[in-house]
Design an enzyme around this catalytic site. Structure first.
Site, PDB file in Angstrom:
ATOM      1  N   HIS A 109       0.816  -1.218   0.000  1.00  0.00           N
ATOM      2  CA  HIS A 109       0.000   0.000   0.000  1.00  0.00           C
ATOM      3  C   HIS A 109       0.853   1.273   0.000  1.00  0.00           C
ATOM      4  CE1 HIS A 109       0.376  -0.322   4.526  1.00  0.00           C
ATOM      5  NE2 HIS A 109       0.497   0.981   4.392  1.00  0.00           N
ATOM      6  N   ASP A 139       0.171  -7.732   1.341  1.00  0.00           N
ATOM      7  CA  ASP A 139       0.559  -6.326   1.460  1.00  0.00           C
ATOM      8  C   ASP A 139       2.074  -6.172   1.504  1.00  0.00           C
ATOM      9  OD1 ASP A 139       0.155  -3.612   1.488  1.00  0.00           O
ATOM     10  OD2 ASP A 139      -0.236  -3.482   3.643  1.00  0.00           O
ATOM     11  N   GLY A 213       3.542   6.302   8.441  1.00  0.00           N
ATOM     12  CA  GLY A 213       4.896   6.405   7.924  1.00  0.00           C
ATOM     13  C   GLY A 213       5.762   5.235   8.327  1.00  0.00           C
ATOM     14  N   ASN A 214       5.345   4.518   9.386  1.00  0.00           N
ATOM     15  CA  ASN A 214       6.059   3.298   9.793  1.00  0.00           C
ATOM     16  C   ASN A 214       5.765   2.135   8.853  1.00  0.00           C
ATOM     17  OD1 ASN A 214       6.203   4.094  13.162  1.00  0.00           O
ATOM     18  ND2 ASN A 214       7.873   3.002  12.165  1.00  0.00           N
ATOM     19  N   SER A 215       4.711   2.230   8.048  1.00  0.00           N
ATOM     20  CA  SER A 215       4.335   1.123   7.168  1.00  0.00           C
ATOM     21  C   SER A 215       5.517   0.714   6.298  1.00  0.00           C
ATOM     22  CB  SER A 215       3.174   1.535   6.262  1.00  0.00           C
ATOM     23  OG  SER A 215       1.988   1.667   6.994  1.00  0.00           O
ATOM     24  N   LEU A 271      -4.368 -26.558   0.649  1.00  0.00           N
ATOM     25  CA  LEU A 271      -4.536 -27.903   1.185  1.00  0.00           C
ATOM     26  C   LEU A 271      -5.793 -28.553   0.636  1.00  0.00           C
ATOM     27  CD1 LEU A 271      -3.316 -29.970   3.154  1.00  0.00           C
ATOM     28  CD2 LEU A 271      -4.675 -28.904   4.979  1.00  0.00           C
ATOM     29  N   GLY A 272      -6.783 -27.748   0.245  1.00  0.00           N
ATOM     30  CA  GLY A 272      -8.020 -28.299  -0.297  1.00  0.00           C
ATOM     31  C   GLY A 272      -9.024 -28.677   0.767  1.00  0.00           C
ATOM     32  N   VAL A 273      -9.056 -27.886   1.845  1.00  0.00           N
ATOM     33  CA  VAL A 273     -10.089 -28.093   2.867  1.00  0.00           C
ATOM     34  C   VAL A 273     -10.649 -26.741   3.278  1.00  0.00           C
ATOM     35  CG1 VAL A 273      -8.972 -30.156   3.817  1.00  0.00           C
ATOM     36  CG2 VAL A 273      -8.540 -27.949   4.873  1.00  0.00           C
TER      37      VAL A 273
END
Length: 467
Positions: A109, A139, A213-215, A271-273
């Site tokens: 982002h 992200d 700003g820490n992102s 995994l298909g569950v």
């Protein structure tokens, strides 16, 4: 197991050392190293400086610019002044150098939609950067700095996931654009999934102050290693309230490896569950001592779970020793692996614990939504449709177990638009007939109406009659 550095910013009193009365620690009966709070005033006065000195040079400031076209006021358009205007938007965030030749990790982002990216190092050197992979679901974005001639400082990615709640951490970034800042705190929680940030995220929660700003900045352990990328906060004011979240290093490394391997997207296995979180009531009905795990409600035919022997009604409690409590947690654990990796799935079946080995695979089917067919006649005329596969459903953020035909576009002149169909509508059935392909749509809607149609729109089932 990773050995924690003795050059710690805070002096830990290890009960296994210098305490002869602790016989259990001396005998090695504890699987994890014992952690205690600072033992005296000298410990409290110790400094984080050695860790900061090692880690801070690899944390950078990122500014991303985009040019947006803004339509002029309609009043002025009447007098010939309706030329769209350009508006420059700029976002500021942080990033971490993870390879000495200029590979930087940040949040998606921070750079989303940017036409120009500038990276400023801690020593004030500046570099233009390009995006080599952006993964919206985690992200995380990976950048490459241009014109790098020297080896840059780096932070090692620690993806061993040995952190514990209460461990000391540092958050390093550029909050409010004031310059590089370091805050400290502890790990408040691990494996946070019910955050609303991502459907496949499992976050590290920290009380280290994280502000705008820490992102994209670094969450660092006391060895000076990168254990997470700071991503989001829970706050009513927009500033830190002591509840911050970081993408764990295991997922960061997965995205970086994909980027450096030449991939244009992160391919997540499954995994298909699918299942439901074990609540107190479900735990009681299953005879479990506590509500923990995921009750399997559906198993994809011939998928990885089915081949491993997982059945409907099993309770998945862990994957590779990491506790599972909901679908998002399972999605994260499997999604952070590589396709064809083997995983150990711990289950409870009829009250008995078992461990099964599954080889996770990519989701079946075509994930390209552009391979649609435009319906030429009937009530769906003008609708472009494509058969929904697990891979396509996952790409669009839907349920991989869903079946039907998804509308990828609607012509404004066709009957489908007049009937109210929209992009991303999922056509489930027509006149009671299940729909699985564009040919099914054409066949079921041929001839004369009326046509009873069942559509899934945003998770809500709509039933209507077209005439």
């Amino acid at each position: 197991m990773k050995t924690r550095s003795i050059v710690l910013a805070v002096a830990f009193a290890l009960s296994a050392c210098g305490n002869p009365s602790n016989s259990k620690a001396q005998e090695g009966e504890f699987a994890q190293p014992t952690r205690t709070a600072p033992a005296d005033a000298a410990g409290m006065k110790s400094s984080f400086a050695p860790v900061v000195r090692s880690a801070a040079p690899a944390v950078v400031n990122i500014s991303a610019r985009s040019v947006q076209r803004v339509q002029a006021d309609p009043f002025f358009q009447f007098f010939g002044g309706g030329i769209p205007q350009a508006r420059v938007a700029e976002s500021v965030g942080s990033g971490v150098i993870v390879r000495s030749d200029g590979i930087v990790v940040t949040n998606n982002h921070v750079i989303d939609g940017a036409q120009q990216i500038k990276v400023v190092l801690n020593d004030r050197r500046e570099f233009p950067a390009t995006v080599i992979l952006a993964d919206e679901r985690s992200d995380i974005a990976v950048l490459r700095l241009e014109n790098v001639s020297d080896r840059l400082p780096v932070l090692a990615i620690d993806d061993q996931e040995e952190q514990q709640v209460g461990d000391l951490v540092l958050a390093i970034g550029n909050p409010f654009g004031v310059g590089q800042t370091v805050t400290n705190g502890i790990i408040s929680a691990l494996n946070r999934t019910e955050t609303g940030i991502s459907d496949s995220g499992s976050f590290i929660q920290t009380d280290a102050a994280i502000n705008p700003g820490n992102s994209g900045g670094a969450l660092v352990d006391m060895d000076g290693d990168l254990i997470g990328i700071n991503t989001a906060i829970f706050s009513r004011s927009g500033s830190s309230a002591g509840v911050g979240f970081a993408v764990p290093a295991a997922m960061v490394k997965r995205v970086v490896d994909s980027a450096l391997g030449g991939a244009t997207a992160v391919v997540r296995p499954w995994l298909g569950v699918k299942g439901d979180t074990v609540t107190g009531d479900i735990a009681g009905s299953l005879g479990l001592s506590r509500p923990q795990g995921l009750v399997v409600t559906d198993v994809y035919a011939n998928g990885p779970a089915a081949r491993a022997g997982i059945r409907q009604g099993d309770v998945i409690t862990a994957v590779d020793g990491q506790e599972i409590n909901d679908q998002n947690g399972l999605n994260y654990r499997i999604g952070s692996r590589n396709p064809n990796d083997q995983v150990q799935v711990s289950i409870l079946r009829d009250g008995r614990a078992q461990t099964l080995t599954a080889r996770v695979q990519t989701l079946p089917g075509d994930a390209d939504p552009t391979k649609g067919v435009t319906i030429q006649s009937g009530p769906f005329a003008g609708a472009e449709v494509v058969a929904l596969s697990p891979a396509l459903a996952d790409r669009l953020g839907g349920d991989p177990f869903a079946t039907g035909v998804i509308v990828t576009g609607v012509s404004g002149r066709g009957y489908a638009a007049r009937a109210g169909f929209r992009q991303n509508d999922l056509i489930v059935s027509i006149n009671g007939r299940a729909i699985g392909s564009a040919r099914d749509v054409e066949a079921a809607s041929s001839g004369r109406g009326p046509w009873e149609v069942v559509v899934n729109r945003g998770g809500r089932q709509i039933r209507g009659v077209l005439r």
